[in-house]
Scaffold this motif. Structure first.
Motif, short mmCIF file in Angstrom:
data_model
loop_
_atom_site.label_atom_id
_atom_site.label_comp_id
_atom_site.label_asym_id
_atom_site.label_seq_id
_atom_site.Cartn_x
_atom_site.Cartn_y
_atom_site.Cartn_z
N GLN A 35 0.82 -1.21 0.00
CA GLN A 35 0.00 0.00 0.00
C GLN A 35 0.85 1.26 0.00
O GLN A 35 0.58 2.20 -0.76
N PRO A 36 1.91 1.32 0.83
CA PRO A 36 2.76 2.52 0.82
C PRO A 36 3.39 2.78 -0.56
O PRO A 36 3.49 3.93 -0.98
N ASN A 37 3.78 1.71 -1.23
CA ASN A 37 4.39 1.88 -2.56
C ASN A 37 3.37 2.41 -3.57
O ASN A 37 3.68 3.28 -4.41
N ILE A 38 2.13 1.93 -3.46
CA ILE A 38 1.06 2.40 -4.35
C ILE A 38 0.80 3.87 -4.09
O ILE A 38 0.70 4.68 -5.04
N SER A 39 0.70 4.26 -2.83
CA SER A 39 0.44 5.66 -2.48
C SER A 39 1.56 6.56 -2.97
O SER A 39 1.33 7.66 -3.50
N ARG A 40 2.81 6.10 -2.79
CA ARG A 40 3.98 6.87 -3.22
C ARG A 40 3.96 7.10 -4.73
O ARG A 40 4.24 8.20 -5.23
N THR A 41 3.59 6.07 -5.48
CA THR A 41 3.57 6.17 -6.94
C THR A 41 2.50 7.15 -7.41
O THR A 41 2.73 7.95 -8.32
N ILE A 42 1.32 7.11 -6.78
CA ILE A 42 0.24 8.03 -7.14
C ILE A 42 0.67 9.48 -6.89
O ILE A 42 0.42 10.37 -7.71
#
Length: 301
Positions: A35-42
């Motif tokens: 989830q943190p990686n997804i948020s960072r990418t967005i």
């Protein structure tokens, strides 16, 4: 060009799944990410585009007007790429596809048809299209890209722009029907049979040129009494005693064993002929066409 952003495709793919599910956890699970990686990418995507794409609230995730507009385009691109990947997987796995082959009559019966039987047993979902041509027409169809490749019998005038691979050799023999059985007792010369009617393919074929040259090299002229339109017409014409005919030994085997025709041995040696696979050097074969080519190259006499 000015104004074009160089944004990693992966950013758009991650945005696609977040926008599709409107849930970071589901998107992360689908992408096998965190989830943190997804948020960072967005956040990186929003920074690069200079606008907010998502709104997070207690009710979940929603798209901003800019996010809705982007998703409309990204959805088409990502799903088109996914479809293309699936199609390529099917092709490279030889699960489906189409192979179009040009073939001269002799090459069709001597090599291609038996090979196709084997090929369809291992690749039942691949469709095969056969274009039956004279040798020159088959070669031209390769040049024009109408077929993936062609299999033709020699002699064949193959231009330098095409690649020719020799597949098998084959031997023609002289055969006659029951009325000509006496000629099969002892070898005869080419000159001796000039007094008998000859069944041959037409003057516009490479087979005719082959035998015209064979006669000429032995100081004779080829003067057929009957001209057949295709190779497979020669055998029934010979069976019906219309004349003697030159015919591939392998294809005459059953008729010889049944006593329907007789082999007439010549004192002169009929040169061996070949079957070639012809392909265009500038057009790589598809995976399915390449698989059929590989099979044909492994066939033995």
């Amino acid at each position: 060009m000015e104004g074009i952003m160089n944004i990693n495709y992966e950013y758009y793919r991650i945005f696609y799944y977040v926008a599709k599910y409107k849930n970071l956890t589901l998107a992360a699970d689908t992408l096998h990410s965190s989830q943190p990686n997804i948020s960072r990418t967005i956040k990186l995507l929003e920074h690069n585009l200079g606008c907010q794409l998502l709104v997070r609230s207690n009710r979940g995730i929603s798209l901003t007007p800019e996010g809705e507009q982007l998703y409309t385009h990204v959805k088409i691109a990502v799903e088109q790429l996914q479809t293309a990947e699936e199609e390529l997987k099917m092709l490279t796995g030889l699960h489906r596809g189409v192979v179009c082959v040009g073939a001269s009559e002799t090459a069709l019966h001597l090599l291609l048809l038996p090979a196709l039987k084997i090929f369809k047993e291992t690749h039942p979902k691949i469709r095969i299209r056969i274009q039956n041509h004279l040798t020159l027409q088959a070669i031209e169809s390769v040049k024009q890209g109408i077929v993936d490749f062609a299999v033709v019998a020699s002699p064949a005038d193959i231009p330098d722009s095409l690649k020719a691979t020799s597949l098998i050799d084959f031997q023609d023999i002289l055969i006659g029907g029951t009325d000509f059985k006496k000629l099969s007792k002892n070898p005869v010369s080419l000159c001796d049979i000039c007094h008998y009617p000859i069944v041959c393919l037409g003057e516009n074929t490479m087979s005719y040129r082959f035998y015209e040259r064979f006669y000429h090299e032995n100081g004779l002229f080829l003067k057929p009494e009957f001209e057949a339109a295709t190779t497979d017409q020669i055998l029934p014409m010979v069976k019906n005693n219309l004349g003697l005919g030159f015919f591939p030994k392998k294809l005459a085997k059953e008729a010889l064993l049944a006593g329907e025709v007789y082999q007439i041995d010549l004192l002169e040696t009929i040169p061996l002929r070949e079957i070639f696979l012809v392909e265009n050097k500038e057009r790589p074969l598809t995976v399915t066409a390449g698989a059929l080519k590989d099979l044909l190259c492994k066939v033995e006499n």
